[in-house]
Motif scaffolding. Structure first.
Motif, PDB file in Angstrom:
ATOM      1  N   THR A 196       0.840  -1.206   0.000  1.00  0.00           N
ATOM      2  CA  THR A 196       0.000   0.000   0.000  1.00  0.00           C
ATOM      3  C   THR A 196       0.874   1.256   0.000  1.00  0.00           C
ATOM      4  O   THR A 196       0.630   2.197  -0.753  1.00  0.00           O
ATOM      5  CB  THR A 196      -0.928  -0.013   1.243  1.00  0.00           C
ATOM      6  OG1 THR A 196      -1.749  -1.168   1.160  1.00  0.00           O
ATOM      7  CG2 THR A 196      -1.799   1.218   1.317  1.00  0.00           C
ATOM      8  N   GLN A 247       1.534   4.166  -3.121  1.00  0.00           N
ATOM      9  CA  GLN A 247       1.374   5.629  -3.024  1.00  0.00           C
ATOM     10  C   GLN A 247       2.572   6.355  -3.631  1.00  0.00           C
ATOM     11  O   GLN A 247       2.411   7.385  -4.281  1.00  0.00           O
ATOM     12  CB  GLN A 247       1.212   6.055  -1.549  1.00  0.00           C
ATOM     13  CG  GLN A 247       0.057   5.418  -0.810  1.00  0.00           C
ATOM     14  CD  GLN A 247      -1.299   5.783  -1.398  1.00  0.00           C
ATOM     15  OE1 GLN A 247      -1.434   6.768  -2.105  1.00  0.00           O
ATOM     16  NE2 GLN A 247      -2.291   4.975  -1.119  1.00  0.00           N
ATOM     17  N   LYS A 253       2.235   6.083  -7.361  1.00  0.00           N
ATOM     18  CA  LYS A 253       1.130   6.961  -7.815  1.00  0.00           C
ATOM     19  C   LYS A 253       1.578   8.425  -7.816  1.00  0.00           C
ATOM     20  O   LYS A 253       1.206   9.194  -8.694  1.00  0.00           O
ATOM     21  CB  LYS A 253      -0.075   6.806  -6.891  1.00  0.00           C
ATOM     22  CG  LYS A 253      -0.889   5.556  -7.161  1.00  0.00           C
ATOM     23  CD  LYS A 253      -2.350   5.770  -6.788  1.00  0.00           C
ATOM     24  CE  LYS A 253      -3.203   4.643  -7.335  1.00  0.00           C
ATOM     25  NZ  LYS A 253      -3.318   3.518  -6.392  1.00  0.00           N
TER      26      LYS A 253
END
Ligand code: ACO
Length: 328
Positions: free
Chosen positions: A121, A125, A128
């Protein structure tokens, strides 16, 4: 905004195997009890000279190779573990040096069995955000070092091993991508699974060692119920927020703790066992390493194909839990 995808996976299980029969010599138990109550038949154990970073190194090498990259292409390393080589330096830094990576950010993450999903996770990020293109995410454990082989309620469950994945920036319009994630922690239930000694509250003393307090302690039955509830609920949360249902999932990879937990979760989700990746029969529970090992084995066996919807879900000490949906 960029998307991330898993460009390569790898795993490593140490050579030494401990069978249920072997455990019969250590504690009052038997193969039938362990098989029926857990689904586990054998687990791997690190040798005396192998530490968590050694397992992580082998898994990472394979993942980087599968991604068709070089160690110098890796721009960050996140290593999830509850059994670091030592308190400092971090095991991620040890692995970074051994792989021959550049002087990139590297750190350990503690979320027990949910650690690999927490780490993915975080890596997602950074990809992204556009600052990183290739992040090495590792789940690695030498749990045999923190298990009391005189406690039959815990020693039958756990094993050692490592799994790794390279999370890379996806091409525009690529089918493969991490779609969504939902992570949780419920500190109120922390007391159900603990290793309380060896930290700042209870440093190791002779008394701690005399009482065998340096090992994992677990309330198995309470965790059992929580695990089923929270994994099913995290899966539903991720699906609902993407307006998907379980029929659209090709593969589910749950944390490998107990076959009966997986079975009960599958019933709650109304999802067929044939589409669930299960490998705990030969690995046992390797905490943060279970999901990346199962993922790597399923990919290498040709079960999981590019473009398929894969749902990952975990629970662990904390108590932590979470689900991550990707198009592989
Ligand atoms: N061999 C034989 N008998 C045993 C053993 C053993 N290894 N362990 C316990 N028993 C006995 C118990 O003493 C008890 O006996 P009693 O009825 O005379 O009191 C009986 O078997 C039943 O014990 P339960 O604890 O009720 O057994 P249960 O069916 O709940 O299974 C287990 C125990 C396997 C631990 C289960 O509760 C479980 O898997 N819980 C989840 C554990 C887990 O996932 N932990 C890790 C989560 S997070 C992470 O992965 C780090």
């Amino acid at each position: 905004m960029y998307n991330s995808f898993i460009s390569g996976t790898g795993s490593y299980l140490p050579e030494k195997i401990l069978s249920n029969k072997d455990l019969e010599d250590l504690v009052e138990t038997n193969d039938q009890w362990i098989t029926e109550r857990t689904g586990i038949k054998t687990r791997h154990l690190a040798s005396d000279s192998e530490a968590t970073s050694d397992l992580a190194y082998h898994a990472s090498q394979k993942a980087i190779q599968a991604a068709d990259l070089k160690p110098t292409d890796i721009e960050m390393i996140i290593l999830a573990t509850v059994t670091p080589d030592q308190m400092m330096p971090s095991t991620a830094c040890v692995v970074q040096e051994r792989l021959g990576c550049k002087d990139v950010m590297a750190f350990d993450l503690t979320a027990a069995c949910s650690g690999f999903l927490y780490a993915l996770t975080i890596a997602d990020q950074f990809i992204k955000a556009g600052t990183h293109k290739h992040i090495l995410v590792i789940g690695a454990e030498a749990l045999s070092r923190i298990i009391n082989f005189k406690d039959r309620e815990t020693c039958i469950l756990f094993g050692d091993g490592a799994g790794a994945a390279v999370l890379s920036r996806a091409e525009q319009n690529s089918k493969s991508q991490v779609v969504s994630h939902h992570m949780r922690a419920d500190g109120k239930l922390g007391h159900l699974l603990t290793l309380s000694a060896g930290g700042s509250r209870k440093p190791i003393t002779h008394e701690i060692l005399d009482n065998d307090d340096q090992y994992v302690e677990m309330k198995g039955r309470e965790i059992f119920k929580y695990a089923i509830r929270t994994m099913a609920s995290c899966c539903n949360h991720v699906l609902d927020s993407n307006k998907l249902n379980m029929n659209e999932i090709d593969w589910l990879i749950p944390h490998q703790a107990n076959l009966r937990i997986i079975d009960a979760m599958a019933k709650q989700l109304n999802f067929p066992m044939e589409k669930i990746v299960v490998n705990l029969d030969h690995t046992g529970n390797t905490s943060a390493a279970t999901i990346p090992i199962a993922l790597d084995e399923a990919v290498r066996e040709g079960k999981i194909q590019r473009g398929q919807n894969v749902l990952l879900t975990a629970f662990g000490a904390g108590l932590t839990s979470g689900s991550l949906l990707m198009r592989y």
